[in-house]
Design a protein around this motif. Structure first.
Motif, PDB file in Angstrom:
ATOM      1  N   LEU A 351       0.857  -1.178   0.000  1.00  0.00           N
ATOM      2  CA  LEU A 351       0.000   0.000   0.000  1.00  0.00           C
ATOM      3  C   LEU A 351       0.895   1.230   0.000  1.00  0.00           C
ATOM      4  O   LEU A 351       1.840   1.317   0.781  1.00  0.00           O
ATOM      5  CB  LEU A 351      -0.900   0.009   1.229  1.00  0.00           C
ATOM      6  CG  LEU A 351      -1.836  -1.194   1.391  1.00  0.00           C
ATOM      7  CD1 LEU A 351      -2.594  -1.094   2.701  1.00  0.00           C
ATOM      8  CD2 LEU A 351      -2.795  -1.300   0.215  1.00  0.00           C
ATOM      9  N   ALA A 352       0.613   2.168  -0.886  1.00  0.00           N
ATOM     10  CA  ALA A 352       1.372   3.410  -0.962  1.00  0.00           C
ATOM     11  C   ALA A 352       0.688   4.453  -0.091  1.00  0.00           C
ATOM     12  O   ALA A 352      -0.505   4.731  -0.253  1.00  0.00           O
ATOM     13  CB  ALA A 352       1.459   3.890  -2.403  1.00  0.00           C
ATOM     14  N   VAL A 436       2.700  -4.119 -14.272  1.00  0.00           N
ATOM     15  CA  VAL A 436       1.987  -3.031 -13.600  1.00  0.00           C
ATOM     16  C   VAL A 436       2.925  -2.304 -12.651  1.00  0.00           C
ATOM     17  O   VAL A 436       2.947  -1.065 -12.583  1.00  0.00           O
ATOM     18  CB  VAL A 436       0.759  -3.569 -12.850  1.00  0.00           C
ATOM     19  CG1 VAL A 436       0.117  -2.473 -12.012  1.00  0.00           C
ATOM     20  CG2 VAL A 436      -0.261  -4.135 -13.829  1.00  0.00           C
ATOM     21  N   THR A 437       3.726  -3.068 -11.897  1.00  0.00           N
ATOM     22  CA  THR A 437       4.694  -2.457 -10.992  1.00  0.00           C
ATOM     23  C   THR A 437       5.662  -1.569 -11.749  1.00  0.00           C
ATOM     24  O   THR A 437       5.950  -0.439 -11.335  1.00  0.00           O
ATOM     25  CB  THR A 437       5.461  -3.544 -10.224  1.00  0.00           C
ATOM     26  OG1 THR A 437       4.554  -4.251  -9.371  1.00  0.00           O
ATOM     27  CG2 THR A 437       6.587  -2.956  -9.392  1.00  0.00           C
ATOM     28  N   SER A 451      -3.531   5.168  -7.371  1.00  0.00           N
ATOM     29  CA  SER A 451      -3.808   4.005  -8.215  1.00  0.00           C
ATOM     30  C   SER A 451      -4.445   2.877  -7.412  1.00  0.00           C
ATOM     31  O   SER A 451      -4.023   2.573  -6.296  1.00  0.00           O
ATOM     32  CB  SER A 451      -2.508   3.511  -8.860  1.00  0.00           C
ATOM     33  OG  SER A 451      -2.730   2.327  -9.597  1.00  0.00           O
ATOM     34  N   THR A 452      -5.475   2.287  -7.992  1.00  0.00           N
ATOM     35  CA  THR A 452      -6.056   1.103  -7.353  1.00  0.00           C
ATOM     36  C   THR A 452      -5.204  -0.125  -7.624  1.00  0.00           C
ATOM     37  O   THR A 452      -5.360  -1.140  -6.942  1.00  0.00           O
ATOM     38  CB  THR A 452      -7.485   0.860  -7.860  1.00  0.00           C
ATOM     39  OG1 THR A 452      -7.471   0.776  -9.287  1.00  0.00           O
ATOM     40  CG2 THR A 452      -8.398   2.003  -7.445  1.00  0.00           C
ATOM     41  N   SER A 453      -4.328  -0.048  -8.624  1.00  0.00           N
ATOM     42  CA  SER A 453      -3.366  -1.131  -8.838  1.00  0.00           C
ATOM     43  C   SER A 453      -2.298  -1.060  -7.759  1.00  0.00           C
ATOM     44  O   SER A 453      -2.061  -0.012  -7.167  1.00  0.00           O
ATOM     45  CB  SER A 453      -2.714  -1.005 -10.218  1.00  0.00           C
ATOM     46  OG  SER A 453      -3.681  -1.051 -11.245  1.00  0.00           O
ATOM     47  N   LYS A 454      -1.664  -2.181  -7.510  1.00  0.00           N
ATOM     48  CA  LYS A 454      -0.696  -2.244  -6.411  1.00  0.00           C
ATOM     49  C   LYS A 454       0.691  -2.606  -6.922  1.00  0.00           C
ATOM     50  O   LYS A 454       0.853  -3.491  -7.777  1.00  0.00           O
ATOM     51  CB  LYS A 454      -1.144  -3.280  -5.372  1.00  0.00           C
ATOM     52  CG  LYS A 454      -2.476  -2.931  -4.709  1.00  0.00           C
ATOM     53  CD  LYS A 454      -2.355  -1.664  -3.869  1.00  0.00           C
ATOM     54  CE  LYS A 454      -3.664  -1.302  -3.197  1.00  0.00           C
ATOM     55  NZ  LYS A 454      -4.691  -0.838  -4.135  1.00  0.00           N
TER      56      LYS A 454
END
Length: 777
Positions: A351-352, A436-437, A451-454
């Motif tokens: 989590l950012a 994605v990372t 971002s909802t991406s992790k």
């Protein structure tokens, strides 16, 4: 409960004694039959006196934690990889957890459910400028109750539906996994591991349940299946309602094609009827209705997001190819299998989090009408830090923190302060195999937080690691709270970069007629649809101030704002000071919602036709005609009619309501705001809500400049308090291209300003006033 209270106090004292974190040990204390609390304590060379259990066998601290040795071990495949992190089989659900082997009922998936208390529930009140109201990481908090974080949705006019807040509130309505403290009071918690990784299903696909401190399979699970827990019926009901209601989302959020108000303005009293119904020398309460709720008539739009469907079972090959192994580490932070140098030990999404999101602030305790503390405006500084900070990774050069939440990754040891001289055998790295990372690493920290991406991180072996060997990382010499990442881990754009929302070039002087759209500095995206700064003629503000002084309006404002002449929501009509030979002018003054909104604002606007015409001519003589031409030309409308003009004077503001004055005009209406008197040295005076309704930013009023807000431009008066009887006076204008399609809506908007003495502007389209046109100037 007594044992829990004593243990919590002992834990607090231990942490206060430890300047540096070293080896971490876990104490699991049974507080109820089904609730456990994870306590992380420090072990250093400093002398800490532990409870003398032999001397006081009844001391509750001496209660032995439950032994894990009595629990049946989870299945152990040959290579120790049997749980994987891979893309969920549920659309738009992110990552999911899969098994690559057949599992019997009651198979233990995670043999300890760890948790950390979240102490501050005022995080969603935007008491810090230019911050998000609800950050994505907060969707991973198991709440103490529905919508536990205050003001995750705020009041606004027109009402913004919950789904309009373009944020994923995650677990905000989850009812399972609730924790009760020693006083039997529910508390919000963060739970790394499967609690944060498993998705929820409300049907037959659900195959995991919680049994005290463990997650176990609730039935036979076939290899390739995704594992699903249950967030509770309330969570699923809320999600279903939101997904369906997206068919009625306002245009600003889902690009609704067209909207017309069904408001019937002809039912309102005329200007003459309103005038004759009052005595201009007497105070009167506000009258009239605001019309229908604008949300009642939204047209449906097609949406892409689907309701939850039955997930598809994957092949083991697919899971192993697309996934990341999670079971090479056990609950003690030790290896469960041999790992060669350079290989990945385990993988975790992170989590950012903005660093100051984990500050705990002292809250202004005054409560408003909704019994919500007004932390929005008044705080006295940082009074603590969230315990979750100890689980984060960071670089002291960056305001961005990373919180891994994979199984047991927070149990790894550190070389710092280790008496045995332990050497790091692992290091944290960003995943090189996840595309994605790699894309997220190119973005500004705010975009990563949004971002909802992790991002995925790998914990990589620096040496060969044997089964049962502790995983040890070097958290660096700066390690106090967050764990220090290697110097070369963070990309350069994350370093020395403010993690806050800043409007680009918001203080740049503009040339007359220059129109500047408000965009974010970090990504060049518009702050909100149709929000601009507009350059006015040099000396414009001074000329309009002199016009207002000649009418006596500035002097009246000094009395209204400083002498409490009017009560909240009262208004009266007064005569302006006009030179001999000029037509008599009547204006009205209104004190607006000073009780309910806790601010001292008064409107002054024209009451008589002579005053209305005088105001428009005064604006034109100051040079506003050129501003209209620039606005109309650049925003591609054919003509503009300014159908409402008023002064707004303020002496102080504690709180006000987020609202939009102009809406649903088919993008042809504008609210234009500019000052004639500001207070030197004050903070920003106008709050603007971002397009996703999740960020509030603030701007200054500037002489010879205007702020222009189009349809759905939500804003409000910013908290401020002026000293020495200083006041701020701003002019607000509603101007629009009046068409047959939007005329009723413009009438509805104008009637919202009560009193509204000039409804006759909307009686005949062919006889409308036009103050600028492409043909006639």
């Amino acid at each position: 409960a007594q044992a829990g209270a004593v243990m919590l106090e002992h834990h607090r004292l231990l942490n206060a004694s430890c300047k540096k974190k070293a080896k971490q040990t876990i104490m699991l204390l049974r507080t109820t039959a089904t609730h456990l609390l994870l306590l992380t304590t420090c072990v250093t060379s400093s002398s800490i006196t532990a409870p003398a259990c032999a001397d006081d066998p009844k001391n509750p601290v001496c209660i032995s934690p439950p032994s894990r040795s009595t629990q049946p071990p989870p299945p152990q495949p040959k290579d120790a990889c049997w749980l994987y992190l891979a893309p969920s089989s549920i659309a738009d659900a992110g990552w999911g957890i899969y098994t690559t082997q057949n599992l019997e009922p009651s198979t233990v998936l995670e043999d300890a459910i760890d948790m950390v208390l979240i102490e501050d529930h005022y995080k969603t009140i935007p008491y810090r400028d230019n911050k998000q109201r609800f950050s994505n990481w907060m969707g991973y908090i198991w709440p103490k109750g529905d919508d536990a974080f205050y003001h995750s949705v705020t009041d606004a006019f027109p009402i913004i539906p919950t789904h309009g807040y373009a944020t994923d509130e995650g677990l905000s309505y989850a009812t399972t996994n609730r924790y009760y403290d020693e006083n039997n009071v529910r508390q919000s918690t963060f739970r790394p591991g499967l609690s944060s990784l498993m998705n929820s299903h409300n049907g037959e696909a659900r195959n995991v349940q919680r049994r005290e401190e463990r997650y176990v399979t609730s039935k036979e699970v076939m290899a390739g299946s995704e594992l699903f827990m249950h967030y509770g019926n309330t969570w699923h009901a809320v999600q279903k309602k939101r997904w369906k209601s997206q068919q009625k989302v306002p245009q600003v959020y889902q690009d609704l094609a067209h909207y017309n108000s069904v408001f019937n303005w002809t039912d309102l009293p005329s200007q003459e009827e309103k005038y004759n119904s009052i005595n201009p020398k007497t105070l009167h309460k506000r009258t009239g209705e605001r019309g229908v709720d604008v949300l009642d008539t939204y047209k449906p739009v097609e949406i892409k997001r689907k309701l939850q469907t039955k997930p598809n079972r994957k092949s083991v090959t697919w899971v192993e190819k697309k996934g990341h192994c999670l079971t090479r580490v056990n609950a003690d932070g030790k290896a469960q299998a041999s790992v060669k140098t350079g290989n990945v030990i385990t993988t975790s999404p992170v989590l950012a989090i903005a660093r100051d999101d984990l500050n705990i602030y002292e809250v202004y305790k005054k409560e408003g009408k909704n019994k919500v503390p007004l932390a929005l405006n008044f705080t006295k500084g940082v009074i603590g830090l969230e315990p979750i900070l100890d689980l984060t990774y960071g670089d002291e050069r960056s305001d961005l923190l990373l919180l891994p939440y994979g199984p047991y990754v927070h149990m790894f040891e550190t070389t710092e302060g280790d008496e045995d001289g332990a050497v790091a055998n692992a290091v944290i790295r960003f995943s090189t195999t996840d595309p994605v990372t790699q894309e997220l690493l190119k973005l500004h920290p705010l975009s990563v937080i949004n971002s909802t991406s992790k991002i995925l991180v790998d914990f990589v072996a620096l040496t060969d690691i044997s089964p049962g060997e502790p995983i040890v990382l070097d958290y660096g010499p700066a390690f106090q709270h967050e764990r220090t990442v290697p110097d070369d881990l963070y990309p350069h754009q994350w370093l020395n970069t403010p993690v806050e929302y800043i409007i680009q070039d918001v203080k740049k002087p503009l040339q007359p007629g220059e129109l500047q759209q408000l965009v974010w500095q970090h990504n060049q995206e518009p702050v909100t649809t149709h929000a601009y700064r507009l350059g006015l003629e040099p000396g414009f503000s001074q000329k309009l101030l002199e016009y207002s002084q000649d009418l006596g309006i500035v002097d009246i404002y000094k009395r209204l704002l400083n002498d409490d002449i009017l009560e909240s929501d009262d208004w009266y009509v007064f005569n302006a000071t006009t030179p001999a030979g000029q037509e008599h002018q009547e204006w009205f003054a209104q004190r607006y919602k000073s009780k309910s909104w806790s601010f001292n604002m008064h409107y002054i606007a024209a009451w008589s036709e002579s005053a209305r015409v005088s105001f428009l001519r005064g604006l034109n003589q100051a040079g506003f005609g050129n501003a209209l031409e620039s606005l109309g030309t650049q925003l591609e409308v054919d003509e503009l009619t300014c159908f409402h003009v008023s002064y707004m004077g303020v002496s102080h503001c504690e709180n006000s309501m987020m609202h939009t004055d102009v809406y649903a005009t088919d993008w042809k209406g504008f609210n234009i705001l500019f000052p004639i008197k500001v207070v030197d040295g004050s903070k920003e005076e106008l709050d603007i809500q971002a397009r996703d309704a999740n960020v509030v930013t603030s701007v200054h009023y500037e002489y010879d400049h205007a702020i222009v807000m189009g349809d759905w431009g939500y804003h409000k008066t910013s908290p401020n308090s002026f000293e020495n009887d200083e006041i701020r006076i701003v002019v607000g204008m509603y101007c629009a291209e009046m068409t047959l399609d939007n005329m009723n809506q413009l009438a509805h908007i104008y009637n919202g300003e009560d009193p509204a003495p000039f409804m006759n502007q909307f009686t005949n389209y062919d006889e409308r006033e036009v103050h600028w046109s492409r043909k006639g100037g």
